[in-house]
Scaffold this motif. Structure first.
Motif, PDB file in Angstrom:
ATOM      1  N   VAL A1457       3.266  -3.874  -6.877  1.00 20.59           N
ATOM      2  CA  VAL A1457       3.521  -3.243  -6.566  1.00 20.59           C
ATOM      3  C   VAL A1457       4.180  -2.139  -7.777  1.00 20.59           C
ATOM      4  O   VAL A1457       5.301  -2.763  -7.827  1.00 20.59           O
ATOM      5  N   VAL A1458       3.842  -1.007  -7.839  1.00 24.50           N
ATOM      6  CA  VAL A1458       4.283  -0.316  -8.858  1.00 24.50           C
ATOM      7  C   VAL A1458       4.137   1.485  -8.775  1.00 24.50           C
ATOM      8  O   VAL A1458       3.900   1.824  -7.839  1.00 24.50           O
ATOM      9  N   ALA A1459       5.779   1.042  -9.204  1.00 27.80           N
ATOM     10  CA  ALA A1459       6.975   2.454  -8.867  1.00 27.80           C
ATOM     11  C   ALA A1459       7.443   3.258  -9.659  1.00 27.80           C
ATOM     12  O   ALA A1459       8.305   3.430  -9.058  1.00 27.80           O
ATOM     13  N   SER A1460       6.438   3.430 -10.271  1.00 25.28           N
ATOM     14  CA  SER A1460       8.032   3.978 -12.135  1.00 25.28           C
ATOM     15  C   SER A1460       7.750   4.850 -11.590  1.00 25.28           C
ATOM     16  O   SER A1460       8.050   6.127 -12.025  1.00 25.28           O
ATOM     17  N   LEU A1461       6.783   5.410 -10.391  1.00 30.51           N
ATOM     18  CA  LEU A1461       6.731   7.242 -10.891  1.00 30.51           C
ATOM     19  C   LEU A1461       8.462   7.832  -8.946  1.00 30.51           C
ATOM     20  O   LEU A1461       8.077   8.765  -9.029  1.00 30.51           O
ATOM     21  N   ILE A1462       9.032   6.769  -8.762  1.00 28.21           N
ATOM     22  CA  ILE A1462       9.767   7.021  -7.993  1.00 28.21           C
ATOM     23  C   ILE A1462      11.076   7.327  -8.439  1.00 28.21           C
ATOM     24  O   ILE A1462      11.378   6.309  -9.356  1.00 28.21           O
ATOM     25  N   ASP A1463      11.468   8.230  -8.129  1.00 32.07           N
ATOM     26  CA  ASP A1463      12.826   8.962  -9.406  1.00 32.07           C
ATOM     27  C   ASP A1463      14.536   7.713  -8.045  1.00 32.07           C
ATOM     28  O   ASP A1463      15.470   7.636  -8.700  1.00 32.07           O
ATOM     29  N   THR A1530      -7.354  -4.541  -8.727  1.00 28.68           N
ATOM     30  CA  THR A1530      -7.813  -3.838  -8.088  1.00 28.68           C
ATOM     31  C   THR A1530      -6.968  -2.628  -7.691  1.00 28.68           C
ATOM     32  O   THR A1530      -5.807  -2.434  -7.363  1.00 28.68           O
ATOM     33  N   ILE A1531      -7.023  -1.084  -8.079  1.00 30.10           N
ATOM     34  CA  ILE A1531      -6.191  -0.126  -8.762  1.00 30.10           C
ATOM     35  C   ILE A1531      -6.399   0.390  -7.038  1.00 30.10           C
ATOM     36  O   ILE A1531      -7.289   1.623  -7.416  1.00 30.10           O
ATOM     37  N   VAL A1532      -4.972  -0.148  -6.528  1.00 32.54           N
ATOM     38  CA  VAL A1532      -5.183   1.199  -5.000  1.00 32.54           C
ATOM     39  C   VAL A1532      -3.927   1.356  -5.168  1.00 32.54           C
ATOM     40  O   VAL A1532      -2.638   1.942  -5.346  1.00 32.54           O
ATOM     41  N   GLY A1533      -4.428   3.167  -5.024  1.00 34.80           N
ATOM     42  CA  GLY A1533      -3.629   4.169  -4.843  1.00 34.80           C
ATOM     43  C   GLY A1533      -3.103   5.134  -3.597  1.00 34.80           C
ATOM     44  O   GLY A1533      -3.725   4.953  -2.121  1.00 34.80           O
ATOM     45  N   VAL A1534      -1.594   5.099  -2.552  1.00 31.15           N
ATOM     46  CA  VAL A1534      -1.209   5.579  -1.645  1.00 31.15           C
ATOM     47  C   VAL A1534      -1.048   6.884  -1.805  1.00 31.15           C
ATOM     48  O   VAL A1534      -0.445   7.236  -2.220  1.00 31.15           O
ATOM     49  N   GLU A1535      -2.394   7.593  -1.039  1.00 31.86           N
ATOM     50  CA  GLU A1535      -2.446   9.339  -1.375  1.00 31.86           C
ATOM     51  C   GLU A1535      -3.169   9.590  -0.755  1.00 31.86           C
ATOM     52  O   GLU A1535      -4.014   9.008  -0.179  1.00 31.86           O
ATOM     53  N   LEU A1553      -3.278  -3.795  -7.337  1.00 33.70           N
ATOM     54  CA  LEU A1553      -2.265  -2.747  -7.586  1.00 33.70           C
ATOM     55  C   LEU A1553      -2.178  -2.091  -7.157  1.00 33.70           C
ATOM     56  O   LEU A1553      -2.987  -1.573  -6.909  1.00 33.70           O
ATOM     57  N   LEU A1554      -0.625  -1.543  -6.392  1.00 34.93           N
ATOM     58  CA  LEU A1554      -0.724  -1.218  -5.148  1.00 34.93           C
ATOM     59  C   LEU A1554      -0.199   0.180  -6.511  1.00 34.93           C
ATOM     60  O   LEU A1554       1.947   0.295  -6.725  1.00 34.93           O
ATOM     61  N   VAL A1590       8.460   4.233   3.051  1.00 29.50           N
ATOM     62  CA  VAL A1590       7.925   3.363   4.624  1.00 29.50           C
ATOM     63  C   VAL A1590       6.690   3.537   3.700  1.00 29.50           C
ATOM     64  O   VAL A1590       5.965   2.269   4.489  1.00 29.50           O
ATOM     65  N   SER A1591       5.949   4.469   3.428  1.00 33.38           N
ATOM     66  CA  SER A1591       4.039   4.514   3.093  1.00 33.38           C
ATOM     67  C   SER A1591       4.211   2.499   2.410  1.00 33.38           C
ATOM     68  O   SER A1591       2.790   2.150   2.593  1.00 33.38           O
ATOM     69  N   GLY A1592       4.558   2.303   1.235  1.00 25.43           N
ATOM     70  CA  GLY A1592       5.021   1.348   0.618  1.00 25.43           C
ATOM     71  C   GLY A1592       5.001   0.397   0.994  1.00 25.43           C
ATOM     72  O   GLY A1592       4.200  -0.922   1.491  1.00 25.43           O
ATOM     73  N   ALA A1593       6.304   0.190   2.206  1.00 26.28           N
ATOM     74  CA  ALA A1593       6.103  -1.015   3.421  1.00 26.28           C
ATOM     75  C   ALA A1593       4.680  -0.953   3.954  1.00 26.28           C
ATOM     76  O   ALA A1593       4.199  -2.727   4.115  1.00 26.28           O
ATOM     77  N   LEU A1594       4.444  -0.843   4.612  1.00 29.10           N
ATOM     78  CA  LEU A1594       3.225   0.107   5.373  1.00 29.10           C
ATOM     79  C   LEU A1594       1.803  -1.033   4.629  1.00 29.10           C
ATOM     80  O   LEU A1594       1.411  -1.832   5.518  1.00 29.10           O
ATOM     81  N   LEU A1595       1.552  -0.704   3.911  1.00 29.64           N
ATOM     82  CA  LEU A1595       0.849  -1.206   2.683  1.00 29.64           C
ATOM     83  C   LEU A1595       1.036  -2.768   2.136  1.00 29.64           C
ATOM     84  O   LEU A1595       0.160  -3.476   1.971  1.00 29.64           O
ATOM     85  N   ILE A1596       1.908  -2.762   2.089  1.00 29.16           N
ATOM     86  CA  ILE A1596       2.597  -4.304   1.343  1.00 29.16           C
ATOM     87  C   ILE A1596       2.400  -5.617   2.674  1.00 29.16           C
ATOM     88  O   ILE A1596       1.973  -6.256   2.573  1.00 29.16           O
ATOM     89  N   TRP A1597       2.783  -5.143   3.995  1.00 33.33           N
ATOM     90  CA  TRP A1597       2.815  -5.928   5.012  1.00 33.33           C
ATOM     91  C   TRP A1597       1.282  -5.434   5.625  1.00 33.33           C
ATOM     92  O   TRP A1597       0.576  -6.957   5.570  1.00 33.33           O
ATOM     93  N   GLU A1598       0.357  -4.641   5.436  1.00 34.48           N
ATOM     94  CA  GLU A1598      -0.996  -4.881   5.786  1.00 34.48           C
ATOM     95  C   GLU A1598      -1.933  -6.056   4.701  1.00 34.48           C
ATOM     96  O   GLU A1598      -2.602  -6.825   5.156  1.00 34.48           O
TER      97      GLU A1598
END
Length: 1612
Positions: A1457-1463, A1530-1535, A1553-1554, A1590-1598
């Motif tokens: 899980v890549v969260a480098s863009l989160i502040d 596989t690079i998966v974007g949440v967008e 990779l999320l 929340v978005s990240g959690a939903l995809l991690i669970w899926e």
């Protein structure tokens, strides 16, 4: 459950009357009424199946329940308040449940009653209640109950028999929903009617539906923004009925009613209004639903249809053709996608969709005949939504896209587009921020949007039909007058208009509109911008006005709206362009009815007009010459002077290659009436007063216009001729003025204006004679002495207690003004006036009673005084002017006799001049004057204080401090946009910071010394809001210190070194709007003479850069061998280092281009400038501080400066090398982030050892140190050490040092291994890039030592914002402190200045997806070579966590899980916990520092201890993602994107990779290009996005769920 309850009741008794009666008894609670409703529905169901018992009893029981229970119940609820729909209280909610249940029960009763009578009766009664309630602001109880009843029983009415009733119900419902005659309906009413009643009526057959539809599309129905929401609410509620229903077995209501909303243009105009103009997201969603529903219906029906023509021309608003079904479906699919995407307001999401907008235009225009296939208003709805966006970036994108429409395509003409340009587009263009520079553009570059606007307007006008062009341009210009524009938008709009090719498009109305726009430009305070806008508007008039429709009189009046002192200066390019335009068109202008024939057939129409203009101006009627008449307005004089000079310059153009004498003759013809009148001034005592006023006004305006900056009077033939003509009349004019000023002829208030006019004329005549060479005995010389003596005599006579009549007081004011003028001109040494009775004037001035007010005349004259015209001044202004003139005279006296002023009150030197020796009393009078004089008249008082304060500072310090305070209050109260501010401020600085004052204050070190410093800091503080004030202070002080030849000045300056220190680090961080103004001003300045405003308006050099430039040039002039200079510079250097240490310890956030970064950068720039003046002894004191600065975590630019100064010190004084070696001996923790600074210094060891003869020991020491760091665990440190090793080893090989031969094989193999490393990883790329870095290749510490490198090249190359780049041209243009001709430090001798910011730049290059590949190659490199800032993460760390997890029996997935863009730490803490719970392989973050944040720890609950955390900064993400791709991820974007997949339909690969986006901006466009797939979470609501955690959690669970399922299948 309801059916079970009903069956239980029926099992107790089959008699419906008994059961229903039992339920109708007791309190009417919601539960009871709902139970009754369930039972009735159950009975209705049994009756329908034919199983009901008691066939006759049930209808009767139903009628009894309706009449005896439900109707009374509903009547009882009428009087109860309805409650709000948004937040109803408990009672209101309970009441609403009862209403709903009672309504449903009534419907069942009506069906069970066995006839239509009950339903019709109930409907009639409910309709009456509804009509009586009306569209109230809040839906009343009766109306709400009525709506429920009608919704319940409406479907029970008969479509044909009850059609009139249904129509009346429909009309009432529609009126309630639309709000009647009000601006808008009640939200409660509209929602209830649309949600309950109208759908029910839609099921009642054609009559009701026709009534509703007819009411919606009736011509009188308002279409205002307030009604669109309710109309769309109704339409969406009835969408299924108003649009055909394909495939239905029965005939739908719409067909029965003959309705098809697709064919009605009012329907589509409402939909468009909802899409484009509505501010409500729900309304826009309804509009999109109706559009999509209509398209789907059209596709399913498969029949052609077209909307009936509405207003305007062009194609139908909507049409369908089965032959073009695919193209139509594609068009509307793209259209709806764009409109839905725009709801997000996120530019990175919208930008990839914008190319689809281009395809909409391709579909919309026929290739066969070039006509519109789709109505262009659909496209304009998209742009309108973009323009109205809260996101200014999106607005700018929309405006830019619209302006680019005509660059690559030719669109057919459409009136809607023209109206859109003049309306929404121009409204959007009024936003100043749209005109900002693009990233990477240099300061002074043209605004990209401004350039696109110019190209668009030129192209669009060229495509317009000729018959439309004039009206469009007129409306466009009139729109510019309809609002108050800021300086930047009006400038670029004017520039765009000025570039339209010449055409005859505007007549008189257009010229008047342009004049109104000129007036609009005057409201801005940015003088240069409004001057440039005036230039462009004048060029617009010359390009677009049809000269055959306007007269020369119209043109001259228009030209008066252009300020000559800001744009139309004589001799400028604009002036010459105007002259050429007049020359070409002079014979085509419309003849003015006011122009009479001159009788000179050989003269041109322009010459005839001007000659007639002068004659009419000079001629005055007898009745106009009354003695008490007011001064004429200056407008006519300005106009005549302007036209005379334009005409004569036009004549010069025509006679350029013919006889030159013609110019003289024509000018003589023009001025003959004026010169004739002026010659008679001295002899004709009966000449009308108005005529004399006009002649003198014209004389002044001719001189002023001719002498405006830019005219170049040295070789100006016209000025020479004008000068000769006027000088021939000097004697007559001067005699007239002397008579008027001294013979008591001025006796009214309006005569004071004449006095001012006469004195201005006299001053100009003196200047003319000085210009040709002053000769003793000339006419002016003969007038000055009598004027002076007469003025003194008048003033002395007035002091003898005469009665203060109006005439006497006016004459007194006139005499004082005349004496003040004489005193001012007497200070010019060329006049040789000292011999003119030197005694009496000085004695009289010295004996003046200062601040003596001019008494108001007696009451009997007040009536005549107040009846004078509006040009008269109030008596307060007259009295203030009188006091002002006193101080002008005293200022002259003090300057002349300043040596006689004693230092104390008891020291009397010459009793004949009382004001001079009584200096204390004079200064006290000055303070009194400051309290009574208006701020525009305090200048002479400041001049007197400048002379008095140095004399009194020692003995009367408190009085001097009071004068400082009083003067500062006046300055602080002024706005810097007032013209008087700058002159007053300069005078203030000159007397408070006078070198004598500073010297005395520093010596006595009293309160005055600290007051001066307090004022100094107040000025610096003021400079943040009044740009330019610090410039004046530092320039004056530095010039006064440099001019003084003695060392005393610098020793005194040392006491005020804080001033120079503040100047060295000065510079504010501007807001965006301030920076925009500066950018545009620089752009205009860069145009040079091309823009006349640059020539006419003086460049005041008020930019912040000039403060530092002044300080730097002052320091460059200091001599290191001079002791006072040396001490000053050393003191300043120590203060700079202390300041750097203070800033470093500050807790304020320190980031790139922050204020702290800029201040530190400026400190080290000045230290570099001072370095050559330092000797070894002083460096020995500060060397430790310099080395210590290298250990601090600094930004790149500061790091380079520190490294540079260390290299220069070691080169000049190798004695400091031992201290330098010691820097490598600090503890490991101290060196972790700073050793690279010292390794960088070692990479320039060749420069350091250049002057050292014995280099071997130094090289051995350097080699020993560097080799240790080549094996450091930190990759960045190893890189720097290897660069230094390569440099040092090349030096060793050159010297053939035998002692190092044993190391040859090790070093050579190491360097060879680094050079030839395999693979395409980041290590090899970083090694290549660091070797190409400018600091190790192009930069030479000695050859590049110059002002250009320090202040421009290095800041530019190190990623500093452009605000910090000081071009070398500014140093040369700043001439207040000139450097010697031999100064060699300006320019670099290497090619360093030619380099461009490359792959080492610190700034991310933005999100241009088209350049994503290029950006990925360089955005992260500069970060990597600053090892204490960003370094490549050590991925070995993951193994440690995996081992720990394995020991605990924890399952680890392959999900990263890549969260480098989160502040936000809260989001990161929550994600950390989620990743740990579901066994993610790693969580990647932008900075591991946030793990220590309390908010992070509060949400993570120690998850960071059990989860691999990896640091990858945002600029490194592209490299990191590419690396992971190479590893099979596989690079998966949440967008949400145009091609994103539904989460429920996506199957995650095991190695996934999320990538999560930023909280506000999502995933940048350049990173979207790196994704293999985009996944979006399906949503049902209106809000468009979830929290990122929340978005990240939903995809991690899926992902986890899918992997668990796969494991279960494989196990099975």
């Amino acid at each position: 459950m309801e059916w079970v309850l009903a069956d239980a009741l029926l099992s107790q008794s089959r008699d419906p009357r008994v059961l229903l009666g039992a339920l109708c008894r007791g309190e009417a609670s919601a539960e009871r009424v709902e139970t009754l409703c369930f039972l009735l529905q159950r009975l209705e169901d049994e009756e329908a199946r034919g199983g009901g018992g008691g066939a006759g009893a049930l209808p009767e029981a139903a009628r009894e329940v309706a009449a005896g229970y439900l109707v009374p119940l509903l009547r009882g609820l009428r009087g109860c308040p309805a409650g709000g729909a948004d937040d109803p209280g408990p009672a209101a909610r309970q009441r609403r449940r009862v209403l709903r249940a009672a309504g449903a029960a009534l419907r069942s009763c009506a069906r069970l009653a066995g006839g239509p009578q009950l339903a019709a009766a109930l409907a009639e009664e409910a309709l009456c209640d509804l009509l009586n309630a009306g569209p109230a602001p809040g839906l009343e109880g009766a109306a709400e109950a009525a709506v429920e009843v009608l919704a319940a029983v409406g479907p029970c009415l008969r479509p044909r028999e009850d059609a009139p009733l249904l129509e009346r119900v429909a009309r009432a419902a529609l009126a309630l929903a639309l709000g009647g005659d009000k601006a808008g309906p009640s939200p409660d009413a509209a929602a209830l009617v649309a949600g309950r009643l109208l759908p029910a009526l839609g099921r009642c057959g054609g009559a009701a539906l026709r009534a509703v539809w007819g009411g919606l599309v009736a011509p009188g129905v308002s279409e205002g923004p307030g009604r669109v929401g309710s109309q769309l609410l109704i339409l969406s509620a009835l969408a299924e009925k108003l649009l055909p229903e394909p495939g239905a077995d029965s005939v739908p209501a719409s067909r029965e009613a003959g309705l098809d909303a697709r064919r009605c243009w009012r329907f589509w105009s409402t939909v468009q209004a909802g899409l484009a103009w509505s501010e409500d997201a729900l309304t826009r969603k309804r509009a999109r639903y109706l559009l999509q529903r209509a398209v789907e219906v059209s596709a399913e029906l498969g029949t052609d249809c077209a909307c009936a023509p509405g207003e305007g021309t062009g194609p139908s608003l909507f049409w369908w053709s089965e032959k073009k079904k695919d193209e139509l479906l594609k068009f509307w699919e793209n259209y709806i996608l764009i409109m839905e995407t725009l709801e997000g307001n996120q530019i990175h999401v919208i930008k990839p969709v914008l190319p689809k907008l281009n395809s909409l235009f391709e579909y919309a225009v026929s290739e066969e005949n070039g006509c519109w296939l789709f109505h262009p208003s659909w496209h304009l709805c998209i742009y309108k939504r973009m323009f109205e966006s809260e996101n200014k970036i999106l607005t700018k994108e929309g405006v830019t896209h619209f302006l680019e429409l005509y660059e690559t395509r030719i669109l057919p003409f459409s009136p809607e587009i023209s109206e859109f340009i003049i309306g929404p587009l121009m409204d959007a263009l009024s936003e100043s921020s749209l005109y900002s520079r693009s990233p990477g553009q240099l300061i002074g570059s043209v605004s990209p949007l401004g350039l696109k606007l110019q190209k668009f307007l030129v192209t669009y006008i060229s495509f317009l039909p000729e018959e439309i062009k004039s009206s469009f341009l007129l409306k466009f210009i009139q729109k510019m007058t309809s609002r108050h524009w800021c300086a930047v938008p009006i400038l670029f709009l004017s520039k765009a208009l000025a570039n339209i090719p010449r055409c005859k498009a505007l007549g008189m109305e257009g010229l008047l509109a342009l004049r109104d726009v000129l007036q609009c430009t005057m409201i801005t305070h940015q003088i240069l911008l409004r001057g440039a806008a005036q230039c462009y508007l004048l060029q617009t008039a010359m390009n677009l006005v049809d000269v055959e429709k306007v007269s020369l009189s119209d043109i001259s009046t228009f030209l008066m709206s252009v300020r000559q002192e800001e744009s139309l200066g004589r001799g400028t390019s604009l002036w010459m362009e105007l002259c050429d335009w007049l020359r070409i068109n002079e014979s085509y202008f419309k003849q003015s009815s006011s122009c009479s024939s001159t009788g000179l057939h050989e003269t041109s129409s322009l010459n005839a007009y001007v000659r007639n203009l002068v004659q009419e101006y000079i001629r005055s009627s007898a009745w106009e010459g009354g003695e008490n008449s007011c001064m004429p307005d200056w407008f006519e004089a300005k106009l005549v002077a302007l036209m005379v000079l334009l005409a004569i310059d036009v004549e010069r153009m025509k006679s350029q290659y013919s006889e030159k004498r013609r110019t003289q003759n024509v000018l003589r013809i023009f001025l003959d009436p004026l010169l004739d009148a002026l010659v008679k001034f001295g002899t004709n005592a009966y000449m009308p007063l108005l005529k004399t006023d006009r002649c003198l006004q014209l004389l002044l305006k001719l001189l002023h216009t001719c002498l405006l900056k830019g005219s170049g009077t040295q070789d100006d033939e016209v000025f020479t001729l004008l000068q000769n003509f006027i000088m021939s009349t000097t004697e007559s004019i001067s005699e007239f003025i002397l008579r008027r000023l001294t013979m008591n002829e001025l006796s009214t208030v309006s005569d004071l204006d004449r006095c001012h006019l006469y004195l201005m004329v006299l001053t100009e005549l003196i200047n003319l004679h000085l210009n040709v060479g002053w000769k003793r005995g000339n006419p002016i010389w003969k007038v000055i002495s009598p004027l002076k003596n007469a003025s003194i005599r008048h003033l002395q006579e007035m002091d003898r207690g005469q009665e203060p009549t109006l005439g006497r007081q006016i004459q007194r004011a006139v005499s004082m003004a005349a004496l003040a003028m004489v005193c001012e001109v007497s200070q010019k040494p060329e006049l040789q006036l000292d011999s003119l009775d030197a005694g009496p004037p000085e004695t009289f001035i010295s004996s003046l009673q200062l601040n003596q007010t001019l008494q108001k005349p007696h009451t009997e004259e007040e009536s005549s005084f107040f009846e004078e015209s509006s040009s008269s001044q109030g008596w307060g202004k007259i009295a203030a002017q009188y006091i002002h003139d006193q101080w002008v005279c005293l200022s002259f006296l003090l300057r002349k006799c300043h040596t006689l002023i004693p230092a104390s009150e008891g020291e009397i030197l010459e009793p004949t001049l009382p004001a001079v020796p009584m200096a204390v009393r004079t200064l006290q009078s000055a303070l009194e004057a400051l309290t009574v004089l208006p701020s525009e008249q305090v200048l002479p008082v400041f001049h007197c204080m400048k002379i008095l304060v140095p004399k009194l500072l020692t003995t009367s310090e408190s009085l001097c401090i009071e004068s400082f305070d009083m003067a500062w209050k006046i300055i602080a109260s002024l706005s810097n946009t007032q013209l008087i501010f700058w002159s007053n401020f300069k005078a203030f600085v000159q007397f408070v910071f006078d070198p004598k004052v500073l010297t005395i204050a520093a010596k006595i070190k009293g309160q005055a010394y600290f007051k001066i410093k307090e004022v100094m800091y107040r000025i610096i503080e003021m400079s943040a809001i009044k740009t330019g004030v610090f410039n004046i202070l530092i320039s004056y002080c530095c010039r006064s210190w440099v001019v003084s030849a003695s060392n005393v000045s610098l020793s005194i300056a040392k006491n005020y070194s804080e001033l120079v220190l503040e100047a060295c680090i000065f510079g504010t961080v501007f807001r965006r709007d301030q920076r925009l103004i500066q950018d545009v001003q620089t752009f205009i300045e860069n145009l040079g003479h091309e823009c006349a405003a640059n020539v006419v308006i003086e460049n005041t050099k008020r930019e912040d850069h000039y403060v530092r430039i002044c300080a730097v040039k002052f320091l460059c002039l200091l001599d290191g061998s001079n002791m006072s200079h040396k001490l000053f510079m050393e003191d300043l250097a120590i203060k700079l280092l202390d300041k750097d240490e203070l800033v470093s310890k500050s807790r304020t956030r320190y980031y790139v281009n922050s204020q702290q970064h800029r201040v530190k950068n400026r400190i080290w720039q000045i230290l570099l400038v001072l370095f050559p003046k330092f000797d070894q002894n002083f460096l020995n004191k500060i060397i430790d501080k310099i080395f210590q600065a290298g250990f601090i975590n600094n930004q790149a630019s500061i790091k380079y400066f520190i490294e540079w100064i260390i290299i220069l010190i070691l080169h000049k004084f190798p004695q400091f090398l031992p201290k330098f070696w010691n820097c490598f001996s600090y503890g490991e923790e101290n060196l972790k982030t700073s050793i690279c600074t010292f390794l960088s210094v070692l990479s320039h060891l060749d420069v350091i050892t250049e002057t050292i003869l014995e280099k071997k020991l130094i090289l051995k020491q350097a080699l020993t140190i560097v080799l240790q760091w080549c094996f450091n665990h930190n990759f960045s440190i190893r890189l720097y050490a290897l660069v230094a090793l390569k440099k040092i080893w090349s030096l060793c090989k050159g010297l053939h040092i035998e002692e190092l031969a044993a190391l040859t094989s090790v070093i050579e193999s190491s360097l060879s291994q680094v050079e030839n490393m395999h693979g395409a990883g980041s290590a090899k790329k970083n090694w290549q890039r660091i070797q190409e870095h400018f600091f190790f290749t192009a930069f030479h510490p000695l050859k590049d030592y110059c002002l250009e490198t320090i202040f421009y090249t290095l800041p530019r190359l190190s990623g500093l914002t452009e605000d910090e780049w000081i071009a070398i041209g500014k140093f040369t243009r700043f001439t207040d402190i000139p450097l010697g001709a031999g100064f060699q430090w300006y320019l670099s001798t290497t090619h360093l200045c030619e380099l461009k910011p490359g792959d080492w730049s610190q700034q991310d290059a933005g999100s241009n997806s088209g350049e994503a590949d290029n950006q990925s190659e360089w955005t992260d490199v500069q970060k990597k070579i600053i090892p204490w800032k960003n370094h490549v993460p050590d991925f070995d760390l993951e193994l440690v966590f995996q081992d720990r997890a394995a020991k605990l029996g924890k399952s680890i997935s392959r999900l990263i899980v890549v969260a480098s863009l989160i502040d936000k730490p809260t989001n990161l803490g929550g994600l950390c916990r989620t990743c740990e719970v579901f066994g993610a392989a790693a969580l990647v973050m932008g900075s591991l520092q946030c793990v220590r944040d309390k908010q992070f720890q509060h949400l993570s609950v120690s998850a960071e201890q059990w989860l691999p955390l990896v640091e990858v900064k945002p600029p490194q993400l592209i490299d990191y993602l590419q690396q992971k791709k190479a590893e099979g991820y596989t690079i998966v974007g949440v967008e949400q994107t145009a091609k994103s997949l539904d989460l429920t339909r996506y199957c995650f690969p095991e190695k996934s990779l999320l990538l999560l986006g930023n909280e506000r901006e999502g995933i940048p466009a350049n990173l979207i290009q790196q994704l293999d797939v985009c996944v979006e979470i399906p949503q049902q609501g209106i809000i468009r996005s979830l929290n990122v955690h929340v978005s990240g959690a939903l995809l991690i669970w899926e992902y986890t769920r899918q992997q668990l399922l796969k494991q279960g299948v494989s196990t099975a």
